[in-house]
Design a protein around this motif. Sequence first.
Motif, PDB file in Angstrom:
ATOM      1  N   PRO A 214      93.923   4.644  99.884  1.00  0.00           N
ATOM      2  CA  PRO A 214      93.771   6.074  99.611  1.00  0.00           C
ATOM      3  C   PRO A 214      92.295   6.449  99.597  1.00  0.00           C
ATOM      4  O   PRO A 214      91.457   5.664  99.154  1.00  0.00           O
ATOM      5  CB  PRO A 214      94.409   6.242  98.221  1.00  0.00           C
ATOM      6  N   PRO A 215      91.937   7.626 100.102  1.00  0.00           N
ATOM      7  CA  PRO A 215      90.525   8.005 100.178  1.00  0.00           C
ATOM      8  C   PRO A 215      89.864   8.032  98.798  1.00  0.00           C
ATOM      9  O   PRO A 215      90.447   8.494  97.821  1.00  0.00           O
ATOM     10  CB  PRO A 215      90.572   9.418 100.779  1.00  0.00           C
ATOM     11  N   SER A 216      88.663   7.504  98.722  1.00  0.00           N
ATOM     12  CA  SER A 216      87.838   7.620  97.526  1.00  0.00           C
ATOM     13  C   SER A 216      86.435   7.993  97.986  1.00  0.00           C
ATOM     14  O   SER A 216      86.031   7.682  99.105  1.00  0.00           O
ATOM     15  CB  SER A 216      87.820   6.313  96.731  1.00  0.00           C
ATOM     16  N   ILE A 217      85.685   8.653  97.109  1.00  0.00           N
ATOM     17  CA  ILE A 217      84.416   9.257  97.520  1.00  0.00           C
ATOM     18  C   ILE A 217      83.250   8.748  96.674  1.00  0.00           C
ATOM     19  O   ILE A 217      83.350   8.628  95.450  1.00  0.00           O
ATOM     20  CB  ILE A 217      84.495  10.787  97.418  1.00  0.00           C
ATOM     21  N   LEU A 218      82.148   8.477  97.360  1.00  0.00           N
ATOM     22  CA  LEU A 218      80.853   8.249  96.720  1.00  0.00           C
ATOM     23  C   LEU A 218      79.933   9.374  97.168  1.00  0.00           C
ATOM     24  O   LEU A 218      79.836   9.652  98.358  1.00  0.00           O
ATOM     25  CB  LEU A 218      80.261   6.895  97.123  1.00  0.00           C
ATOM     26  N   MET A 219      79.273  10.034  96.219  1.00  0.00           N
ATOM     27  CA  MET A 219      78.334  11.106  96.542  1.00  0.00           C
ATOM     28  C   MET A 219      76.958  10.736  96.009  1.00  0.00           C
ATOM     29  O   MET A 219      76.830  10.312  94.860  1.00  0.00           O
ATOM     30  CB  MET A 219      78.800  12.431  95.925  1.00  0.00           C
ATOM     31  N   VAL A 220      75.936  10.867  96.853  1.00  0.00           N
ATOM     32  CA  VAL A 220      74.560  10.614  96.424  1.00  0.00           C
ATOM     33  C   VAL A 220      73.706  11.828  96.766  1.00  0.00           C
ATOM     34  O   VAL A 220      73.935  12.500  97.780  1.00  0.00           O
ATOM     35  CB  VAL A 220      73.971   9.342  97.079  1.00  0.00           C
ATOM     36  N   GLY A 221      72.723  12.130  95.911  1.00  0.00           N
ATOM     37  CA  GLY A 221      71.913  13.315  96.151  1.00  0.00           C
ATOM     38  C   GLY A 221      70.592  13.284  95.428  1.00  0.00           C
ATOM     39  O   GLY A 221      70.241  12.309  94.755  1.00  0.00           O
TER      40      GLY A 221
END
Length: 274
Positions: free
Chosen positions: A54-61
């Motif tokens: 299932p899709p999982s997300i990592l966000m960096v900023g």
Amino acid sequence: MKLDTLSMRIRKWSPLVQAALLPLAFVIGVGSFVLVASGTQKTSRDRSAPEGSPPSILMVGDSLSVGKFGEVVQGHLAQKYPVSAYASCGSSPEHWLTGEPDFITKCGYRAHTIDSYVFRDFVNGRPPRPTLTPKLTKLINKHKPTILIVQLGTNWMDRNLSDAQMSGYLDRFIKEARRGSVQEVIWIAPPDSSRLRRTQGKVHGLIRQASKRDGFQVIDSREVTRYVVGKTGGDGIHYNSEASEAWARKIQGDLDSKLSRGIRERKFSRLKES
């Protein structure tokens, strides 16, 4: 008991008993074979890997994601996906790369995952505690995301880097992401900046060129933002909470569309391979 063993024992008995019991031995033997075969097939299915995680997300900023923009985007994504978000004030793509010098932010940091939350920012004019920016490979190995969302590039607009250097960092960033579990990358390019308007076009252009080389999707935040000093913020770069939230909500439709497109393409690719 095996079929041949049972049959041999029956043959030692009288012909009348043999006639009655031999069909029963056959049924028992066949039934045992079916049960064993069925059990073997089930075990094989149990051990096989699922068709797709299932899709999982990592966000960096950067600093823009330390504040309200990052919070709103993460909250929106978390309605459908597991999301881990990391933001480091003053950072650029190279600071997240393995092999590059460690980058310690002194102006703000946020790390919000399913099981932990760290937030460091200015309080009453006092700067936050310096914090080490994590490396991308380490975060991917830890969270194993299938989707990477990047909000970086603003700090390149006032740094003395050549186009070749920035392009090289972009290629390395995407390559490093895809060494792990990441299958899809969506880059949220910087919003409009009144202070850096002379250089923001160049950075956007480099991100666009890299997206074509390296195959990732781009959201152009300039299409939904316009920095007005005194209204959207005070320094010409950072958006206040109200403007940050407005920016985040304006890109939600585009972000959802790109996420759906990436998920569909991955499913289609798996079907072709099977």
